[in-house]
Design a protein around this motif. Structure first.
Motif, PDB file in Angstrom:
ATOM      1  N   LYS A 168      43.842 -16.835  -7.731  1.00 21.45           N
ATOM      2  CA  LYS A 168      43.996 -18.486  -8.099  1.00 21.45           C
ATOM      3  C   LYS A 168      42.567 -18.956  -7.649  1.00 21.45           C
ATOM      4  O   LYS A 168      41.965 -19.837  -8.321  1.00 21.45           O
ATOM      5  N   GLN A 169      42.146 -18.711  -6.412  1.00 24.53           N
ATOM      6  CA  GLN A 169      41.035 -19.082  -5.739  1.00 24.53           C
ATOM      7  C   GLN A 169      39.783 -18.853  -6.401  1.00 24.53           C
ATOM      8  O   GLN A 169      38.806 -19.647  -6.974  1.00 24.53           O
ATOM      9  N   ILE A 170      39.579 -17.662  -6.761  1.00 28.33           N
ATOM     10  CA  ILE A 170      38.564 -17.135  -7.483  1.00 28.33           C
ATOM     11  C   ILE A 170      38.263 -17.736  -8.703  1.00 28.33           C
ATOM     12  O   ILE A 170      37.296 -18.091  -9.250  1.00 28.33           O
ATOM     13  N   LYS A 171      39.279 -17.797  -9.504  1.00 27.19           N
ATOM     14  CA  LYS A 171      39.176 -18.210 -10.899  1.00 27.19           C
ATOM     15  C   LYS A 171      39.043 -19.681 -10.941  1.00 27.19           C
ATOM     16  O   LYS A 171      38.159 -20.093 -11.587  1.00 27.19           O
ATOM     17  N   ARG A 172      39.257 -20.598  -9.823  1.00 28.54           N
ATOM     18  CA  ARG A 172      39.093 -21.876  -9.806  1.00 28.54           C
ATOM     19  C   ARG A 172      37.773 -21.963  -9.589  1.00 28.54           C
ATOM     20  O   ARG A 172      36.981 -22.649 -10.084  1.00 28.54           O
ATOM     21  N   ASN A 173      37.062 -21.097  -8.561  1.00 32.59           N
ATOM     22  CA  ASN A 173      35.573 -21.143  -8.319  1.00 32.59           C
ATOM     23  C   ASN A 173      34.857 -20.759  -9.520  1.00 32.59           C
ATOM     24  O   ASN A 173      33.836 -21.438  -9.690  1.00 32.59           O
ATOM     25  N   LEU A 174      35.168 -19.945 -10.278  1.00 31.65           N
ATOM     26  CA  LEU A 174      34.454 -19.345 -11.439  1.00 31.65           C
ATOM     27  C   LEU A 174      34.722 -20.697 -12.457  1.00 31.65           C
ATOM     28  O   LEU A 174      33.651 -20.726 -13.000  1.00 31.65           O
ATOM     29  N   GLU A 175      35.684 -21.389 -12.513  1.00 32.58           N
ATOM     30  CA  GLU A 175      35.703 -22.348 -13.861  1.00 32.58           C
ATOM     31  C   GLU A 175      34.786 -23.532 -13.177  1.00 32.58           C
ATOM     32  O   GLU A 175      34.165 -24.064 -14.025  1.00 32.58           O
ATOM     33  N   ASP A 176      34.710 -23.832 -11.771  1.00 28.09           N
ATOM     34  CA  ASP A 176      33.791 -24.809 -11.346  1.00 28.09           C
ATOM     35  C   ASP A 176      32.472 -24.257 -11.684  1.00 28.09           C
ATOM     36  O   ASP A 176      31.509 -25.239 -11.551  1.00 28.09           O
ATOM     37  N   GLY A 177      32.128 -22.936 -11.628  1.00 26.58           N
ATOM     38  CA  GLY A 177      30.895 -22.450 -11.923  1.00 26.58           C
ATOM     39  C   GLY A 177      30.420 -22.418 -13.519  1.00 26.58           C
ATOM     40  O   GLY A 177      29.516 -21.872 -13.702  1.00 26.58           O
ATOM     41  N   GLY A 178      31.476 -22.896 -14.170  1.00 27.14           N
ATOM     42  CA  GLY A 178      31.329 -22.945 -15.805  1.00 27.14           C
ATOM     43  C   GLY A 178      31.597 -21.744 -16.376  1.00 27.14           C
ATOM     44  O   GLY A 178      31.193 -21.312 -17.723  1.00 27.14           O
ATOM     45  N   TYR A 179      32.429 -20.710 -15.833  1.00 24.33           N
ATOM     46  CA  TYR A 179      32.791 -19.526 -16.120  1.00 24.33           C
ATOM     47  C   TYR A 179      34.360 -19.696 -16.778  1.00 24.33           C
ATOM     48  O   TYR A 179      35.053 -20.154 -16.028  1.00 24.33           O
ATOM     49  N   SER A 180      34.461 -19.049 -17.619  1.00 24.24           N
ATOM     50  CA  SER A 180      35.981 -18.949 -18.114  1.00 24.24           C
ATOM     51  C   SER A 180      36.411 -17.701 -18.376  1.00 24.24           C
ATOM     52  O   SER A 180      35.499 -16.588 -18.025  1.00 24.24           O
TER      53      SER A 180
END
Lengths: 183, 230
Positions: A168-180
């Motif tokens: 969950k944390q990694i996904k959140r970081n990726l989304e913050d970085g503009g990746y889905s």
């Protein structure tokens, strides 16, 4: 007998990267040290050598099992060094390896992958020691939740919860970085 | 830094990078993961809702009446026919798009089609391809999944032959059977029968086949499968 081909390092169709590191770390280290004319830090060496071994792991499924591993690793090392020091003159001379080099680099794809992996690595830096260990056991060693729980003397539920939290944390970081990502 | 220390740092770093690559792959950011939101085939994406065929609800109450026919229907000693008989089946939703595909282009790409000995009085009615989405986020149906040839006889019996280069062709129905294997020569088939329709799946030379043949006899079935598999 000296191991020569990729096939010699396949165990149950998986690449035994630990053994490859044991056998070729020294060889790659010398290539890196001798290839770069500028002062190079231990951190840079560590990064380059790591990238070489990660590259062979990533490419292992598309490589012929008979490929000579030593020259292939040297070829990768050359590419990794070239990418890192693109604007710097190098004094390496490993043209002997050119013929064995398989260069599958796709710059855009690699750049995106690197960015994503950097984001994930940043997320890992924030993990507690036991969370990190669970992550590595699951995603590197491909251990099951049950095995991890037994190894670390945790409950299965704790391992599952930890993995869920890390993802969950990694996904959140990726989304913050503009990746889905796929759902 | 000592060389052994550096080596162990490299090892740790490699482990982490591989783990990171694995979780990234799991998140489906880079690799094209084929999630087939399978769909039904019509000119434009059509939805077929689930219906129950037969007299009972679709559940585990299925009578799979398996019977074997060995060397009875064909003089060919290498034929071992085991037909999985089912009494119920159910339709399912599919999500796909059908596109025209010329027969001439098909036989140019797949030479084996020329060798198929289609049963007498069956004529090629139509050929088309089925596209699915490579992943859920794709806007277009961009993955060529199946090639389909439809034949029809004078009395409206049909044979639909679908094949795929990537996996089993799409089906817009469920069946439940025991999957007993038939053999013709060295080729293995799974043959199911629902009323007068045979459903046959098999793999030859990396191509996955799925045939629905309606209104044909077992002997005709063997003739058809033999011509495709030879």
């Amino acid at each position: 007998m000296e191991k020569k081909n990729l096939n010699d390092y396949l165990v149950n169709k998986k690449l035994d990267i630990d053994q490859i590191i044991d056998d070729y770390y020294g060889y790659i280290y010398i290539i890196v040290k001798n290839s770069v004319s500028i002062a190079i830090t231990d951190e840079d060496i560590e990064e380059i050598i790591s990238d070489v071994f990660v590259a062979i792991w990533k490419n292992s499924k598309s490589l012929l099992p008979t490929i000579p591993i030593k020259s292939y690793l040297a070829g990768i090392a050359k590419n990794v060094i070239r990418n890192k020091y693109r604007k710097t003159e190098l004094n390496y001379s490993i043209s002997d390896y050119e013929n064995n080099l398989i260069d599958n680099f796709n710059i855009d794809k690699i750049t995106e992958e690197n960015e994503q992996e950097k984001i994930i690595q940043e997320a890992l830096r924030k993990l507690k020691a036991d969370e990190y260990e669970i992550f590595i056991l699951f995603y590197y060693e491909s251990r099951s939740v049950k095995e991890i729980a037994k190894m670390l003397n945790f409950s299965i539920s704790k391992v599952k919860t930890t993995l869920h939290r890390v993802r969950k944390q990694i996904k959140r970081n990726l989304e913050d970085g503009g990746y889905s990502y796929g759902k | 830094m000592g060389n052994n220390i550096l080596k162990e740092k490299v090892r740790k770093n490699v482990k982490e990078k591989i783990a990171v690559a694995n979780i990234r792959e799991e998140f489906n950011m880079n690799n094209k993961k084929s999630i087939y939101w399978i769909t039904s085939v019509c000119a434009v994406c059509v939805i077929v809702f689930g219906i129950i065929v037969g007299t009972n609800n679709f559940n585990t109450n299925i009578n799979n009446d398996l019977y074997a026919t060995e060397n009875e229907k064909s003089p060919d000693a290498l034929v071992d026919l085991k037909i999985n008989k089912i009494e119920n089946m159910a339709m399912k939703k599919l999500n796909a798009e059908m596109k025209d595909f010329k027969y001439e282009d098909l036989i140019e790409k797949f030479e084996f089609i020329n060798n198929i000995e289609m049963l007498p009085k069956y004529n090629l009615k139509t050929t088309y391809t089925i596209f699915t989405k490579e992943d859920v986020s794709a806007e277009e149906y961009n993955l060529l999944h199946d090639y389909v040839l439809c034949y029809e006889s004078d009395n409206k019996s049909t044979i639909k032959m679908a094949f795929s280069e990537i996996e089993k062709p799409l089906r817009d129905y469920f069946i439940n059977s025991q999957n007993e294997i038939s053999k013709i020569g060295d080729v293995e088939f799974i043959i199911s029968q629902f009323e007068e329709t045979y459903m046959i799946t098999f793999n030859i030379n990396g191509l996955y086949f799925d045939i629905e043949a309606n209104g044909i006899t077992e002997t005709q079935l063997i003739t058809l499968l033999t011509s495709i598999s030879n």
